[in-house]
Design an enzyme around this catalytic site. Structure first.
Site, PDB file in Angstrom:
ATOM      1  N   LEU A 612     -67.765  56.535 163.187  1.00 46.64           N
ATOM      2  CA  LEU A 612     -66.511  55.950 162.702  1.00 46.64           C
ATOM      3  C   LEU A 612     -65.463  55.924 163.808  1.00 46.64           C
ATOM      4  O   LEU A 612     -64.816  54.935 164.046  1.00 46.64           O
ATOM      5  CB  LEU A 612     -65.970  56.756 161.516  1.00 46.64           C
ATOM      6  N   GLY A 615     -62.672  61.570 169.044  1.00 47.83           N
ATOM      7  CA  GLY A 615     -61.469  62.127 169.661  1.00 47.83           C
ATOM      8  C   GLY A 615     -61.858  63.014 170.826  1.00 47.83           C
ATOM      9  O   GLY A 615     -63.002  62.993 171.274  1.00 47.83           O
ATOM     10  N   THR A 616     -60.891  63.761 171.315  1.00 47.85           N
ATOM     11  CA  THR A 616     -61.131  64.595 172.484  1.00 47.85           C
ATOM     12  C   THR A 616     -62.184  65.659 172.195  1.00 47.85           C
ATOM     13  O   THR A 616     -62.980  66.003 173.049  1.00 47.85           O
ATOM     14  CB  THR A 616     -59.826  65.293 172.898  1.00 47.85           C
ATOM     15  N   SER A 618     -64.182  65.816 169.209  1.00 48.10           N
ATOM     16  CA  SER A 618     -65.198  65.570 168.202  1.00 48.10           C
ATOM     17  C   SER A 618     -65.478  64.083 168.010  1.00 48.10           C
ATOM     18  O   SER A 618     -64.699  63.236 168.442  1.00 48.10           O
ATOM     19  CB  SER A 618     -64.749  66.174 166.869  1.00 48.10           C
ATOM     20  N   VAL A 620     -66.640  61.376 164.818  1.00 46.47           N
ATOM     21  CA  VAL A 620     -66.703  61.336 163.369  1.00 46.47           C
ATOM     22  C   VAL A 620     -67.762  60.331 162.911  1.00 46.47           C
ATOM     23  O   VAL A 620     -67.827  59.212 163.426  1.00 46.47           O
ATOM     24  CB  VAL A 620     -65.338  60.953 162.764  1.00 46.47           C
ATOM     25  N   ASP A 733     -54.600  68.615 169.122  1.00 44.70           N
ATOM     26  CA  ASP A 733     -54.899  67.233 169.480  1.00 44.70           C
ATOM     27  C   ASP A 733     -54.238  66.265 168.506  1.00 44.70           C
ATOM     28  O   ASP A 733     -54.913  65.549 167.769  1.00 44.70           O
ATOM     29  CB  ASP A 733     -56.424  67.043 169.512  1.00 44.70           C
TER      30      ASP A 733
END
Ligand SMILES: *[C@@H]1O[C@H](CO)[C@@H](O)[C@H](O)[C@H]1NC(C)=O
Ligand SMILES: *[C@@H]1O[C@H](CO)[C@@H](O)[C@H](O)[C@H]1NC(C)=O
Ligand SMILES: *[C@@H]1O[C@H](CO)[C@@H](O)[C@H](O)[C@H]1NC(C)=O
Ligand SMILES: *[C@@H]1O[C@H](CO)[C@@H](O)[C@H](O)[C@H]1NC(C)=O
Ligand SMILES: *[C@@H]1O[C@H](CO)[C@@H](O)[C@H](O)[C@H]1NC(C)=O
Ligand SMILES: *[C@@H]1O[C@H](CO)[C@@H](O)[C@H](O)[C@H]1NC(C)=O
Ligand SMILES: *[C@@H]1O[C@H](CO)[C@@H](O)[C@H](O)[C@H]1NC(C)=O
Ligand SMILES: *[C@@H]1O[C@H](CO)[C@@H](O)[C@H](O)[C@H]1NC(C)=O
Ligand SMILES: *[C@@H]1O[C@H](CO)[C@@H](O)[C@H](O)[C@H]1NC(C)=O
Length: 887
Positions: A612, A615-616, A618, A620, A733
């Site tokens: 989906l 991010g830094t 993780s 998704v 974050d």
């Protein structure tokens, strides 16, 4: 007998009288508490429970009912606290993290039993009351993070038993008083982020217990007093951002327990004394932006615990000592902006922990070693502006952890190795500009789907710009200028959105954004041109030949297709047949546990098509359960092995977080641990993230401007963050990509788990790993390397600016080195009005909307102030935004 009875009567009378006195005093404390409760609107403090010692936040002495401890921290309280000084037996008073205003009551000087006083993280104004100086029993005084002004009152020298004195982040001025060295029990002294001037007292060295001295960001002058290092207990010395001068004393080596020395951004001169090697416990040494000179002493290599060495922007010469290879704990070596030369130190690259190597802006004149990433797990390799020769080795592809690769302005030759495409983590920048690179661009670059900035300008690169580069889905900045590229610029939004200067200086290029059109040119690739030519030739030489060639070509193409399909199938099968090894898992919401299947979840995260966003920390994925239920699954990037080592602790933290209820927080509903991966389960919301909502709406033709909706989102995000701060959680974050919109477009702040799982203060994270997302990182992070509550406010300010401007936090359109924050802050300098900054689709709808947006813009400017102390607190941001909404 009569005497005895008389005595007993007397005794009884005496006893009952003293009891009466006790009861009366007892009632006094209760009466006081009732009045305080009323003033501060503490609904739990009422007469319903007759024993006030059982009220929340209170403890009493055991043999009578006098209040000894009062803890009202973290309650958003405001009101008049003068009454507290009537609780005469108080030993421990904690009012930190509230919303108290006004002066600190001088009547607190009457709390003669007080040992602990914490008024930090409020909005107290005025000066520090001199009356506090009579609190002879005080061991800890914390008044940090307020708005206190004036000088440190001399009366405080009466606090003879003081062990902790915390004054940081206020507006205190004047000098650090000399009597501070008479506080012989002092072990913690912080006064950073104030306006203190003058010298550091010479005799501070007499304070034999001092463990922590932090005075950064003041106006202090003079040199470091030698005596400071005579104290054998000093562990942390932070003097960053002052006006200090002179040499670093040799006596520094006397202080064996020093673990952190941070003296950057001053005017220190001379070399680093060899005695530094005597400090075996040294972990951080940061002395950047001074006038230090000489060679980098090899004695650092004796500091086997060294994690960070930052000597950037000084006048160091010579080479990096090969002995540095002994520093097996080293994570960051930053020596940019000096006059160092020689080979790139291969001995250091053996270090398994090395995370950042910054040699940029020196005179290094060797080659890039083939062993570059044999063992190290480099995330930042910064070698630009040197005299590095030779080719970029194919082995660069081993640097799979790299987030940033800077090789610009060197003398590199040869081709760009296709192996760079293997560095899938590359996201901040790939800069190969101003070298002597030639040949074609490898198609493999297209695999860098996280890369934000690509600069290969000023080389001799040739051929087409491969359309495979369209795989660089995150690209914002590109520069292909001054090469020998030809053919059509591929149709790819980041390319066409770029200014034409990104493509100038290539004689053969055509198509947007260049003015040269591609008419008459076959826009497709070289191979197609070849087959076109083949066809032409064939037509000339007879139909029979044509037919056979045609069949061959057709067969070839079909085989290629089949091979591709087969390959895909193999990888798919690998993904689905390998049963993931689930090590642990739990669902916190009871009525959901039936519907959730861990195997399905684990498998879903192995398929890219389920991705989906990322991010830094993780990525998704969307996971559909056999039950039909859809989950959002956050797969943690285990940048840090410790994440796995602390698995049980992490699981406990996640379980705790699942109990944290707030309308604007995304709570985990469960977790799965499989192999070395941790997955966090959340509810799935099809509306996506705030980033998608804001930036994808740009292209939507049916976009309906809705300022009240956006304001509500801004308030919601602020409320979620204020709540986090309220429970003492700092988000690591904050970005619009980490705000999820539910079905009603109510914002939910996500990625809160990471803040617990990667808490840098607990040493479970590598230092660079906690910087947050590009464009949202507060400027002070560069020298504090700590994510703080004001840092969160900054990142929130960026999100608010995004909401107001509908612009990305980093966008090439702002100009070189300018991000959204700078662009907005410099609008008036450019002669632009705030209205030109706002998203005009909203601000031109009505006068009222425009007014509200301007008010919100003011708040965003406050939040993104470069000085952390000037930023409002999150809870105040909520109040200010709510005020806009209610007007
Ligand atoms: C205290 O008791 C009164 C009367 O019984 C009740 O109305 C009130 O709600 C109680 N207050 C609290 C906070 O429990
Ligand atoms: C209560 O106990 C403390 C020690 O815990 C003692 O110093 C004090 O005198 C006692 N007070 C009374 C009234 O007994
Ligand atoms: C609090 O109340 C006291 C009287 O009880 C008054 O003297 C003082 O000025 C008040 N302080 C504030 C900040 O309002
Ligand atoms: C503090 O105590 C003294 C006497 O012990 C009293 O005169 C004074 O009023 C008190 N101050 C306050 C502000 O309560
Ligand atoms: C204030 O300082 C004291 C003493 O150093 C410390 O125990 C306390 O945790 C600090 N308070 C906050 C909110 O950081
Ligand atoms: C400290 O600040 C106060 C209030 O801003 C000002 O009046 C005073 O002159 C300053 N003192 C020094 C020594 O700078
Ligand atoms: C510190 O203490 C010493 C001896 O106890 C005394 O002579 C000196 O005046 C004190 N210094 C200050 C600044 O109060
Ligand atoms: C301290 O460092 C100096 C210079 O490196 C060295 O000669 C000396 O032996 C060291 N002293 C101790 C006690 O380690
Ligand atoms: C690198 O520079 C140093 C200092 O200028 C010089 O002595 C050395 O020969 C150079 N090495 C190479 C390989 O050019």
């Amino acid at each position: 007998m009569p005497f005895l009875s008389l005595l007993s009567i007397f005794l009884v009378g005496f006893l009952s009288r003293s009891q009466l006195v006790v009861t009366q005093m007892l009632n006094d404390d209760q009466t006081t508490l009732l009045a305080i409760g009323k003033e501060l609107k503490l609904s739990e403090w009422n007469g319903n429970n007759s024993d006030h010692c059982n009220w929340p936040g209170i403890s009493c002495s055991s043999n009578n009912s006098f209040v000894q401890r009062l803890d009202l921290s973290n309650h958003w309280l405001q009101g008049n606290i003068t009454l507290i000084s009537d609780l005469k037996s108080l030993k421990w008073l904690d009012l930190s993290h509230n919303n108290f205003h006004g002066n600190i009551p001088f009547s607190f000087g009457n709390l003669s039993e007080l040992e602990f006083l914490d008024l930090s993280f409020n909005s107290f104004e005025g000066s520090i009351p001199k009356e506090l100086g009579v609190l002879k029993n005080l061991r800890a005084l914390n008044i940090s993070n307020n708005l206190l002004m004036g000088v440190i009152p001399n009366e405080l020298q009466g606090l003879e038993k003081l062990q902790d004195l915390q004054l940081y982040t206020n507006r205190l001025n004047g000098t650090i008083p000399h009597w501070i060295s008479n506080l012989t029990h002092l072990s913690v002294f912080t006064a950073y982020e104030n306006e203190l001037s003058g010298f550091i007292p010479d005799k501070l060295g007499l304070v034999t217990e001092l463990q922590l001295l932090n005075l950064h960001s003041n106006q202090l002058q003079g040199s470091i007093p030698e005596a400071i290092f005579a104290m054998q207990k000093l562990e942390t010395l932070v003097l960053t951002q002052n006006k200090l001068t002179g040499y670093i004393p040799e006596s520094i080596g006397n202080c064996k327990v020093l673990s952190s020395i941070r003296i950057g951004n001053n005017n220190f001169i001379g070399g680093i004394p060899k005695e530094i090697g005597n400090i075996t416990s040294l972990t951080y040494f940061e002395a950047d932006n001074n006038n230090l000179s000489g060679e980098i002493v090899k004695e650092f290599s004796k500091c086997s615990n060294l994690v960070l060495l930052n000597l950037a922007s000084n006048g160091f010469t010579g080479t990096v000592p090969i002995e540095f290879g002994l520093l097996s704990s080293l994570q960051e070596l930053i020596v940019s902006g000096n006059s160092l030369f020689g080979e790139i130190p291969t001995s250091i690259l053996k270090g398994k922990n090395l995370n950042k190597l910054d040699l940029s802006n020196n005179r290094f004149n060797g080659t890039i070693p083939l062993s570059i990433c044999n063992t190290s797990r480099l995330q930042f390799l910064l070698l630009s502006q040197n005299s590095i020769r030779g080719e970029i080795p194919h082995e660069i592809g081993n640097c799979v952890k790299l987030l940033e690769l800077q090789l610009g302005s060197n003398y590199l030759t040869g081709n760009i190795p296709p192996e760079i495409g293997r560095i899938k983590n590359l996201q901040i920048a790939l800069n190969l500009s101003s070298n002597h690179l030639r040949g074609q661009l490898p198609e493999e670059l297209g695999r860098l789907d996280k890369l934000v900035s690509l600069d290969i300008s000023n080389n001799q690169l040739s051929g087409n710009i491969p359309s495979a580069l369209k795989g660089m889905l995150s690209l914002i900045e590109v520069n292909f200028s001054n090469n020998q590229f030809n053919g059509q610029i591929p149709l790819f939004v980041p390319f066409q959105k770029s200014p034409n200067s990104s493509f100038l200086g290539n004689n053969g290029l055509c198509g947007e954004p260049l003015s040269a059109s591609c008419e008459g040119l076959d826009s497709n690739s070289y191979h197609h041109k070849v087959s076109y030519r083949i066809v032409l030739a064939v037509i000339g030489s007879g139909l029979a030949v044509f037919a056979s060639v045609f069949v061959v070509v057709l067969l070839f193409m079909m085989r290629e297709k089949q091979e591709k399909a087969a390959k895909n199938e193999v990888t798919d099968n690998n993904e689905t047949n390998n049963k993931p090894l689930i090590l642990a898992g739990n669902v916190f919401v009871e009525n959901l546990s039936q519907a959730i299947d861990f195997d399905t979840i684990a498998k879903a995260t192995m398929k890219d098509s389920n991705k989906l966003n990322w991010g830094t920390f993780s990525t998704v994925y969307k996971a559909e359960m056999p039950s039909g239920m859809i989950l959002s699954v956050r797969r943690l990037r285990s940048m840090d092995k410790t994440l796995i080592h602390h698995r049980n602790k992490m699981i406990r933290e996640v379980e705790k977080l699942s109990k944290l209820f707030h309308d604007n927080l995304m709570r985990p509903i469960g977790f799965v641990v499989f192999e070395d991966t941790m997955l966090l389960l959340h509810q799935y919301f099809p509306n996506g993230t705030l980033a998608q909502f804001l930036h994808d709406s740009l292209e939507k033709p049916d976009y309906k401007p809705d300022w009240p909706g956006r304001l509500a989102i801004a308030i919601g995000v602020a409320e979620g963050l204020a709540f986090l701060h309220h429970v003492a959680i700092i988000h690591l974050d904050i970005s619009s990509g980490n705000v999820i919109l539910d079905c009603n477009f109510n914002p939910l702040v996500g990625e809160i788990e990471i803040s617990k799982l990667l808490d840098p203060s607990r040493g479970t994270a590598s230092i660079s790993a906690v910087a947050g997302s590009f464009g949202y990182i507060p400027p002070e992070y560069a020298y504090t390397m700590q994510v703080t509550a004001p840092g969160n406010v900054y990142s929130y300010g960026v999100v608010l600016l995004e909401i107001l401007t509908t612009r990305l936090p980093v966008d090439e359109a702002f100009g070189e080195g300018i991000d959204l924050v700078k662009w907005v802050h410099t609008a008036s300098v450019r002669g632009e009005t705030p209205e030109q900054i706002l998203d005009s689709r909203l601000s031109t709808v009505s006068f009222a909307w425009r007014k509200e947006m301007l008010a919100a813009l003011k708040i965003a400017l406050l939040c993104t102030d470069s000085v952390p102390a000037k930023r409002p607190k999150m809870k105040n941001v909520v109040e200010m935004l709510q005020e806009i909404g209610s007007n």
